[in-house]
Design a protein around this motif. Structure first.
Motif, mmCIF file in Angstrom:
data_model
loop_
_atom_site.group_PDB
_atom_site.id
_atom_site.type_symbol
_atom_site.label_atom_id
_atom_site.label_comp_id
_atom_site.label_asym_id
_atom_site.label_seq_id
_atom_site.Cartn_x
_atom_site.Cartn_y
_atom_site.Cartn_z
ATOM 1 N N GLY A 19 40.396 -4.595 -12.877
ATOM 2 C CA GLY A 19 39.629 -5.062 -14.029
ATOM 3 C C GLY A 19 40.215 -4.580 -15.346
ATOM 4 N N SER A 20 40.662 -3.330 -15.382
ATOM 5 C CA SER A 20 41.263 -2.785 -16.603
ATOM 6 C C SER A 20 42.546 -3.533 -16.946
ATOM 7 C CB SER A 20 41.564 -1.290 -16.416
ATOM 8 O OG SER A 20 40.374 -0.564 -16.179
ATOM 9 N N LEU A 21 43.339 -3.839 -15.915
ATOM 10 C CA LEU A 21 44.565 -4.609 -16.137
ATOM 11 C C LEU A 21 44.239 -5.999 -16.680
ATOM 12 C CD1 LEU A 21 47.626 -4.996 -15.889
ATOM 13 C CD2 LEU A 21 47.267 -5.677 -13.505
ATOM 14 N N LEU A 22 43.203 -6.616 -16.151
ATOM 15 C CA LEU A 22 42.816 -7.957 -16.611
ATOM 16 C C LEU A 22 42.307 -7.932 -18.048
ATOM 17 C CD1 LEU A 22 41.054 -9.329 -13.389
ATOM 18 C CD2 LEU A 22 43.316 -9.936 -14.278
ATOM 19 N N ALA A 28 46.091 -9.122 -24.600
ATOM 20 C CA ALA A 28 47.438 -9.594 -24.928
ATOM 21 C C ALA A 28 47.427 -11.086 -25.268
ATOM 22 C CB ALA A 28 48.385 -9.320 -23.762
ATOM 23 N N ILE A 29 46.623 -11.848 -24.560
ATOM 24 C CA ILE A 29 46.491 -13.281 -24.866
ATOM 25 C C ILE A 29 45.948 -13.458 -26.277
ATOM 26 C CG2 ILE A 29 45.212 -15.386 -24.286
ATOM 27 C CD1 ILE A 29 45.379 -14.482 -21.334
ATOM 28 N N GLY A 30 45.014 -12.585 -26.654
ATOM 29 C CA GLY A 30 44.443 -12.644 -27.995
ATOM 30 C C GLY A 30 45.432 -12.304 -29.094
ATOM 31 N N GLN A 31 46.567 -11.707 -28.733
ATOM 32 C CA GLN A 31 47.594 -11.373 -29.716
ATOM 33 C C GLN A 31 48.585 -12.514 -29.943
ATOM 34 O OE1 GLN A 31 49.408 -7.676 -28.516
ATOM 35 N NE2 GLN A 31 47.489 -6.552 -28.597
ATOM 36 N N VAL A 32 48.446 -13.593 -29.175
ATOM 37 C CA VAL A 32 49.362 -14.732 -29.310
ATOM 38 C C VAL A 32 49.355 -15.305 -30.730
ATOM 39 C CG1 VAL A 32 49.809 -17.108 -28.562
ATOM 40 C CG2 VAL A 32 49.376 -15.313 -26.856
ATOM 41 N N PRO A 33 48.187 -15.514 -31.373
ATOM 42 C CA PRO A 33 48.217 -16.015 -32.754
ATOM 43 C C PRO A 33 49.015 -15.121 -33.698
ATOM 44 C CG PRO A 33 46.011 -16.223 -31.858
ATOM 45 C CD PRO A 33 46.799 -15.423 -30.865
ATOM 46 N N LEU A 34 48.916 -13.792 -33.531
ATOM 47 C CA LEU A 34 49.689 -12.868 -34.356
ATOM 48 C C LEU A 34 51.180 -13.035 -34.093
ATOM 49 C CD1 LEU A 34 50.037 -10.468 -36.299
ATOM 50 C CD2 LEU A 34 49.633 -8.949 -34.346
ATOM 51 N N LEU A 35 51.554 -13.161 -32.822
ATOM 52 C CA LEU A 35 52.971 -13.312 -32.480
ATOM 53 C C LEU A 35 53.530 -14.622 -33.026
ATOM 54 C CD1 LEU A 35 52.894 -12.028 -28.781
ATOM 55 C CD2 LEU A 35 53.658 -10.784 -30.816
ATOM 56 N N ILE A 36 52.714 -15.683 -32.963
ATOM 57 C CA ILE A 36 53.151 -16.972 -33.521
ATOM 58 C C ILE A 36 53.336 -16.848 -35.030
ATOM 59 C CG2 ILE A 36 52.422 -19.352 -33.984
ATOM 60 C CD1 ILE A 36 51.021 -19.325 -31.242
ATOM 61 N N LEU A 79 36.304 -8.976 -20.417
ATOM 62 C CA LEU A 79 35.459 -7.948 -19.816
ATOM 63 C C LEU A 79 34.173 -8.558 -19.257
ATOM 64 C CD1 LEU A 79 34.938 -4.921 -19.273
ATOM 65 C CD2 LEU A 79 33.887 -4.796 -21.547
ATOM 66 N N TYR A 80 33.586 -9.482 -20.013
ATOM 67 C CA TYR A 80 32.352 -10.132 -19.558
ATOM 68 C C TYR A 80 32.561 -10.816 -18.202
ATOM 69 C CZ TYR A 80 28.484 -13.459 -19.380
ATOM 70 O OH TYR A 80 27.396 -14.187 -18.976
ATOM 71 N N PHE A 81 33.624 -11.607 -18.085
ATOM 72 C CA PHE A 81 33.855 -12.333 -16.839
ATOM 73 C C PHE A 81 34.278 -11.399 -15.703
ATOM 74 C CE2 PHE A 81 34.349 -15.867 -19.920
ATOM 75 C CZ PHE A 81 33.377 -16.715 -19.388
ATOM 76 N N ILE A 82 34.921 -10.296 -16.035
ATOM 77 C CA ILE A 82 35.303 -9.318 -15.010
ATOM 78 C C ILE A 82 34.067 -8.631 -14.438
ATOM 79 C CG2 ILE A 82 36.423 -7.065 -14.697
ATOM 80 C CD1 ILE A 82 38.509 -8.191 -16.827
#
Length: 318
Positions: A19-22, A28-36, A79-82
């Motif tokens: 769960g912590s890894l997820l 990390a997915i949420g950082q995609v806009p910053l990376l773009i 976290l909610y879905f986990i």
């Protein structure tokens, strides 16, 4: 007990590691806009940033703050879905042991710490305005206030629910005592700040403050049987930092009202919260909420505690 609400036979510690890894992947997915945005800026400017400072300089601080905080939106959703899907618990179970969130507790902790933080900043400004400069600029500040009010509580709540909720219960499932989850979550929470710019400026001894803050938040969570006080405190702490006082060496540089111009150095103000202010706050909370049974709640051993056998029994407890 709040810490035992995930104590089912199916909730092995391995699930908490997964769960912590997820949650990390969701962040990390949420950082995609910053990376773009970094990629677009790099192409347009013909410059590839090599340090965090280079990245900061690419954006207006309001835009950068917005892009950073988006990762916590994804992390909280993850976290909610986990909790619901992997652990088959209600999301409320990692927030509080009460039938519903006690918002009075959240706002009490928020109010007491925000007022204290604002008071200390204003007093410092009037004592010596050479080290704290007034830099109020209405339009950028209003944009900052909007971003802060909408997203900063999500950032702080994510951190609290991961450390004082999810992982606290996970470490209890591993050790079946209170002191191990309290120590582990505090140390992990503190060391997660090791790459903050202020650590690089002032040295690793500053981790005493971050680990001490984690210990304080863990204590009030265990004693109060829920994260409400920790949620309010953490939100007030970060929102005050964003809105009221910024500096060139902290993790967020913002269009705040004041700017700290002093040279960063380890001093009394670093250790004062951990050894004086936080214990005083614990005393205040204990008096207001009539805390008792300190030994069992903080270091209690529950090796013989029976498992909650299934989700139906867990729901009965809730």
């Amino acid at each position: 007990m709040f810490i035992t609400q995930g104590f089912t036979r199916a909730n092995s510690f391995g699930k908490y590691l997964i769960g912590s890894l997820l949650v990390f992947i969701a962040s990390a997915i949420g950082q995609v806009p910053l990376l773009i945005a970094i990629g677009i800026k790099s192409v347009m400017g013909g410059n590839v940033p090599s340090t965090e400072t280079d990245i900061y300089k690419m954006f207006d601080s309001n835009l950068f703050l917005l892009l950073i905080l988006l990762s916590f939106v994804c992390a909280l959703a993850g976290l909610y879905f986990i909790v619901k899907g992997l652990h088959h618990q209600t999301f409320l179970s990692i927030i509080t042991s009460r039938k519903k969130i006690d918002w009075k507790r959240v706002f009490f902790a928020f109010g007491i710490w925000f007022v204290f933080s604002a008071g200390m900043i204003i007093i410092s400004y009037f004592i010596d305005d050479s080290e704290i400069k007034l830099q109020f600029n209405l339009i950028p500040f209003l944009i900052l206030a909007l971003i802060t009010l909408l997203l900063m509580p999500i950032q702080t709540s994510t951190e609290e629910l991961v450390f004082r909720g999810y992982l606290m219960q996970g470490f209890f499932n591993l050790a079946r005592n209170k002191w191990f989850p309290l120590i582990m979550t505090s140390v992990i929470f503190g060391t997660m700040h090791i790459f903050n710019p202020e650590i690089q400026k002032m040295g690793y001894l500053l981790l005493v403050y971050y680990i001490g803050t984690g210990l304080f938040l863990g204590i009030i969570t265990l004693m109060d049987e829920g994260t409400e006080l920790a949620l309010g405190f953490h939100a007030a702490n970060n929102m005050a930092a964003a809105l009221l006082l910024t500096s060139d060496f902290t993790v967020f540089q913002t269009h705040s009202i004041f700017k700290d111009m002093s040279e960063p150095a380890l001093g009394l103000e670093v250790f004062l919260p951990v050894f004086i202010i936080f214990p005083t706050l614990i005393f205040v909370f204990a008096k207001v909420y009539n805390w008792s049974n300190w030994k069992d709640k903080l270091i209690g051993n529950h090796q013989d505690l029976p498992y909650l056998e299934d989700q139906e029994q867990f729901q009965d407890q809730m």
